[in-house]
Design a protein around this motif. Structure first.
Motif, mmCIF file in Angstrom:
data_model
loop_
_atom_site.group_PDB
_atom_site.id
_atom_site.type_symbol
_atom_site.label_atom_id
_atom_site.label_comp_id
_atom_site.label_asym_id
_atom_site.label_seq_id
_atom_site.Cartn_x
_atom_site.Cartn_y
_atom_site.Cartn_z
ATOM 1 N N LEU A 1 107.247 36.253 -3.070
ATOM 2 C CA LEU A 1 106.513 37.197 -2.224
ATOM 3 C C LEU A 1 105.798 38.257 -3.060
ATOM 4 O O LEU A 1 104.779 38.810 -2.634
ATOM 5 C CB LEU A 1 107.475 37.871 -1.227
ATOM 6 C CG LEU A 1 108.149 36.955 -0.216
ATOM 7 C CD1 LEU A 1 109.112 37.750 0.662
ATOM 8 C CD2 LEU A 1 107.111 36.235 0.644
ATOM 9 N N ASP A 2 106.342 38.564 -4.246
ATOM 10 C CA ASP A 2 105.686 39.508 -5.149
ATOM 11 C C ASP A 2 104.692 38.803 -6.062
ATOM 12 O O ASP A 2 103.569 39.273 -6.254
ATOM 13 C CB ASP A 2 106.721 40.224 -6.027
ATOM 14 C CG ASP A 2 107.615 41.149 -5.221
ATOM 15 O OD1 ASP A 2 107.229 41.521 -4.105
ATOM 16 O OD2 ASP A 2 108.703 41.490 -5.718
ATOM 17 N N SER A 3 105.131 37.683 -6.649
ATOM 18 C CA SER A 3 104.353 37.076 -7.723
ATOM 19 C C SER A 3 103.056 36.430 -7.237
ATOM 20 O O SER A 3 102.025 36.529 -7.914
ATOM 21 C CB SER A 3 105.200 36.041 -8.469
ATOM 22 O OG SER A 3 105.506 34.949 -7.635
ATOM 23 N N ILE A 4 103.081 35.779 -6.084
ATOM 24 C CA ILE A 4 101.879 35.086 -5.619
ATOM 25 C C ILE A 4 100.756 36.063 -5.253
ATOM 26 O O ILE A 4 99.616 35.894 -5.711
ATOM 27 C CB ILE A 4 102.209 34.132 -4.446
ATOM 28 C CG1 ILE A 4 103.195 33.050 -4.909
ATOM 29 C CG2 ILE A 4 100.942 33.494 -3.897
ATOM 30 C CD1 ILE A 4 102.745 32.260 -6.116
ATOM 31 N N PRO A 5 101.010 37.119 -4.443
ATOM 32 C CA PRO A 5 99.932 38.101 -4.216
ATOM 33 C C PRO A 5 99.445 38.737 -5.512
ATOM 34 O O PRO A 5 98.261 39.025 -5.667
ATOM 35 C CB PRO A 5 100.588 39.143 -3.307
ATOM 36 C CG PRO A 5 101.678 38.416 -2.611
ATOM 37 C CD PRO A 5 102.191 37.440 -3.628
ATOM 38 N N ALA A 6 100.365 38.956 -6.478
ATOM 39 C CA ALA A 6 99.977 39.588 -7.739
ATOM 40 C C ALA A 6 98.966 38.735 -8.497
ATOM 41 O O ALA A 6 97.952 39.245 -8.986
ATOM 42 C CB ALA A 6 101.213 39.839 -8.602
ATOM 43 N N ILE A 7 99.209 37.436 -8.583
ATOM 44 C CA ILE A 7 98.290 36.597 -9.357
ATOM 45 C C ILE A 7 96.998 36.332 -8.579
ATOM 46 O O ILE A 7 95.927 36.170 -9.173
ATOM 47 C CB ILE A 7 98.970 35.283 -9.803
ATOM 48 C CG1 ILE A 7 98.135 34.623 -10.906
ATOM 49 C CG2 ILE A 7 99.203 34.339 -8.640
ATOM 50 C CD1 ILE A 7 98.836 33.500 -11.621
ATOM 51 N N PHE A 8 97.065 36.312 -7.247
ATOM 52 C CA PHE A 8 95.830 36.185 -6.464
ATOM 53 C C PHE A 8 94.960 37.431 -6.623
ATOM 54 O O PHE A 8 93.764 37.392 -6.347
ATOM 55 C CB PHE A 8 96.134 35.941 -4.982
ATOM 56 C CG PHE A 8 96.205 34.486 -4.611
ATOM 57 C CD1 PHE A 8 95.067 33.697 -4.638
ATOM 58 C CD2 PHE A 8 97.400 33.902 -4.259
ATOM 59 C CE1 PHE A 8 95.125 32.352 -4.310
ATOM 60 C CE2 PHE A 8 97.475 32.554 -3.929
ATOM 61 C CZ PHE A 8 96.332 31.779 -3.960
ATOM 62 N N GLY A 9 95.573 38.533 -7.057
ATOM 63 C CA GLY A 9 94.790 39.725 -7.348
ATOM 64 C C GLY A 9 94.012 39.611 -8.640
ATOM 65 O O GLY A 9 93.126 40.413 -8.910
ATOM 66 N N LEU A 10 94.356 38.607 -9.464
ATOM 67 C CA LEU A 10 93.686 38.419 -10.751
ATOM 68 C C LEU A 10 92.730 37.235 -10.737
ATOM 69 O O LEU A 10 91.762 37.203 -11.486
ATOM 70 C CB LEU A 10 94.737 38.220 -11.849
ATOM 71 C CG LEU A 10 95.701 39.391 -12.044
ATOM 72 C CD1 LEU A 10 96.869 38.991 -12.925
ATOM 73 C CD2 LEU A 10 94.972 40.585 -12.642
ATOM 74 N N THR A 11 93.011 36.242 -9.915
ATOM 75 C CA THR A 11 92.140 35.074 -9.791
ATOM 76 C C THR A 11 92.379 34.403 -8.443
ATOM 77 O O THR A 11 93.501 34.416 -7.937
ATOM 78 C CB THR A 11 92.399 34.057 -10.928
ATOM 79 O OG1 THR A 11 91.576 32.901 -10.717
ATOM 80 C CG2 THR A 11 93.858 33.622 -10.967
ATOM 81 N N GLN A 12 91.314 33.843 -7.880
ATOM 82 C CA GLN A 12 91.467 33.085 -6.631
ATOM 83 C C GLN A 12 91.323 31.585 -6.860
ATOM 84 O O GLN A 12 91.241 30.808 -5.907
ATOM 85 C CB GLN A 12 90.427 33.550 -5.581
ATOM 86 C CG GLN A 12 90.770 34.883 -4.934
ATOM 87 C CD GLN A 12 90.320 36.059 -5.786
ATOM 88 O OE1 GLN A 12 89.141 36.200 -6.061
ATOM 89 N NE2 GLN A 12 91.267 36.905 -6.195
ATOM 90 N N ASN A 13 91.253 31.185 -8.130
ATOM 91 C CA ASN A 13 91.139 29.771 -8.456
ATOM 92 C C ASN A 13 92.529 29.134 -8.377
ATOM 93 O O ASN A 13 93.409 29.478 -9.173
ATOM 94 C CB ASN A 13 90.561 29.617 -9.870
ATOM 95 C CG ASN A 13 90.271 28.165 -10.216
ATOM 96 O OD1 ASN A 13 91.138 27.314 -10.146
ATOM 97 N ND2 ASN A 13 89.031 27.896 -10.597
#
Length: 408
Positions: A210-222
């Motif tokens: 729940l933390d990690s997935i939104p965090a990485i989508f904040g850096l890339t949407q690929n």
């Protein structure tokens, strides 16, 4: 950038091959990894991740490469934080040291499966509803604020609802039978703690996602970059656990560093949501021209925060004090646990007399160092009842052992 299907297939096959290799050659036979072994394999997995990133830079371009490295570093940092909870869970269940590898590998595989599902759901969702970036950003900022107010540690972290329910519904035992999930006790099949600890690890993996997935989508949407950065951050986590086991409790400012990273990414997501705004009650549903944080800047900020966090944890007066006090506690605990379980301390690691002497000498040195700490840190050590009890008991046991050897 669209990633061809054959690239996806080759990547997934490669990751599965690494997991299979890890199981067959390291985990299948229960053993406690030595420090050189853990260091060698940790370096190898980090090397794989860096080589893959170089490949992304060469074939995908600078933008995708920067996104991958920013995502990998962020996910790796979050994974290290997750190791704290794994450590508490396995301590609560008293998992034998030699069998902890299997638990960790299960956690990694479960996390990879769960997060892959979240990644594809998240990618489809943000493509359909760009306003989700507001929610992701807000959630990360909320998480960052929570990390700034860490909850008091509990030795009962593993005794969650799922575990209590399993114990109530099924017949369980507190006795380990190697790494078996089921054993025979009094002629009946019962669940061993090994199965329960895997349930606890799996449950925490879902919460971490729940933390990690939104965090990485904040850096890339690929989706490909999200998947590979997440997968490579998880690979090698088992070896990293054994490598930095003794260092984990010294990173006293890690939660603050992660709070800063998550807060930064949360703000980045909100700015991106404003830039792509489609909500009718904001600017009439039109895009809002705001400053957007570039991936290169994101990578620099994340790396900078982590470097400062680690240096402060290890070199600041508070960090040095925590290291000294924590090491004294660790050495005293080893001596006391050995006395309570002469055949070896409860984690399954045999301790000989030479090692006990070394632990006692180190404990005494650390205890003498208390006098060089600042008054507030000295007071903290003096008021720590558990620490004082362990130190006193360790001195008693050493005196008793010395008297016994004198009689001989």
């Amino acid at each position: 950038m669209e990633i061809p299907g054959y690239v996806w297939l080759l990547t997934i096959v490669g990751i599965l091959a690494l997991l299979a290799f890890d199981f067959i050659f390291h985990v299948r036979k229960a053993h406690e990894p030595t420090l050189p072994e853990a260091a060698k394999w940790s370096a190898l997995y980090v090397g794989f991740a860096l080589l893959f990133g170089v490949g992304v830079l060469i074939f995908g371009g600078g933008t995708l490469g920067s996104e991958y490295f920013a995502g990998y570093i962020t996910e790796k940092a979050l994974s290290v934080d997750n190791l704290f909870v794994f450590l508490i869970i396995m301590s609560s269940f008293r998992v034998p040291r030699a069998d902890q590898q299997k638990v960790l590998l299960f956690g990694i595989v479960f996390a990879l499966i769960a997060r892959t599902g979240f990644i594809f759901l998240g990618a489809a969702a943000v493509n359909a509803w760009s306003w989700l970036f507001y929610i992701f950003g807000g959630f990360l900022i909320f998480t960052a604020i929570k990390l700034l107010r860490p909850e008091e540690e509990s030795d009962d972290e593993a005794n969650n609802f799922v575990i209590r329910l399993a114990k109530r519904l099924f017949k369980t035992t507190d006795r380990y039978d190697g790494d078996k999930l089921v054993t025979i006790e009094n002629g009946k099949k019962v669940l061993t703690p090994m199965l329960l600890v895997m349930v606890a690890i799996g449950g925490t993996d879902l919460l971490f996602a729940l933390d990690s997935i939104p965090a990485i989508f904040g850096l890339t949407q690929n989706p490909y970059i999200v998947f590979t950065a997440t997968a490579f951050s998880l690979l090698g986590l088992r070896q990293l656990y054994f490598l930095i086991d003794g260092l984990l409790d010294r990173l006293i400012f890690l939660s603050y560093g992660l709070a800063a990273i998550l807060g930064f990414i949360g703000v980045k997501l909100v700015l991106h949501a404003l830039h792509e705004n489609t909500l009718p009650f904001l600017n009439g549903g039109e895009h809002i021209p705001v400053f957007e944080i570039e991936t290169g800047l994101s990578l620099a900020v994340i790396v900078g925060i982590l470097i400062v966090t680690v240096l402060l944890s290890l070199l600041s007066p508070a960090g040095r004090a925590h290291t000294i006090i924590s090491d004294a506690r660790s050495q005293a605990k080893k001596i006391v646990l050995h006395a309570d379980s002469p055949e070896g301390i409860p984690d399954g690691h045999h301790v000989d007399e030479v090692e006990l002497e070394t632990s006692y000498t180190r404990m005494v040195e650390r205890q003498k160092s208390f006098a060089n700490l600042k008054p507030k840190h000295q007071a903290k050590a003096a008021e720590d009842e558990e620490l004082q009890r362990l130190l006193s008991r360790a001195h008693e046991l050493q005196a008793k052992n010395s008297d016994s050897r004198g009689l001989l």
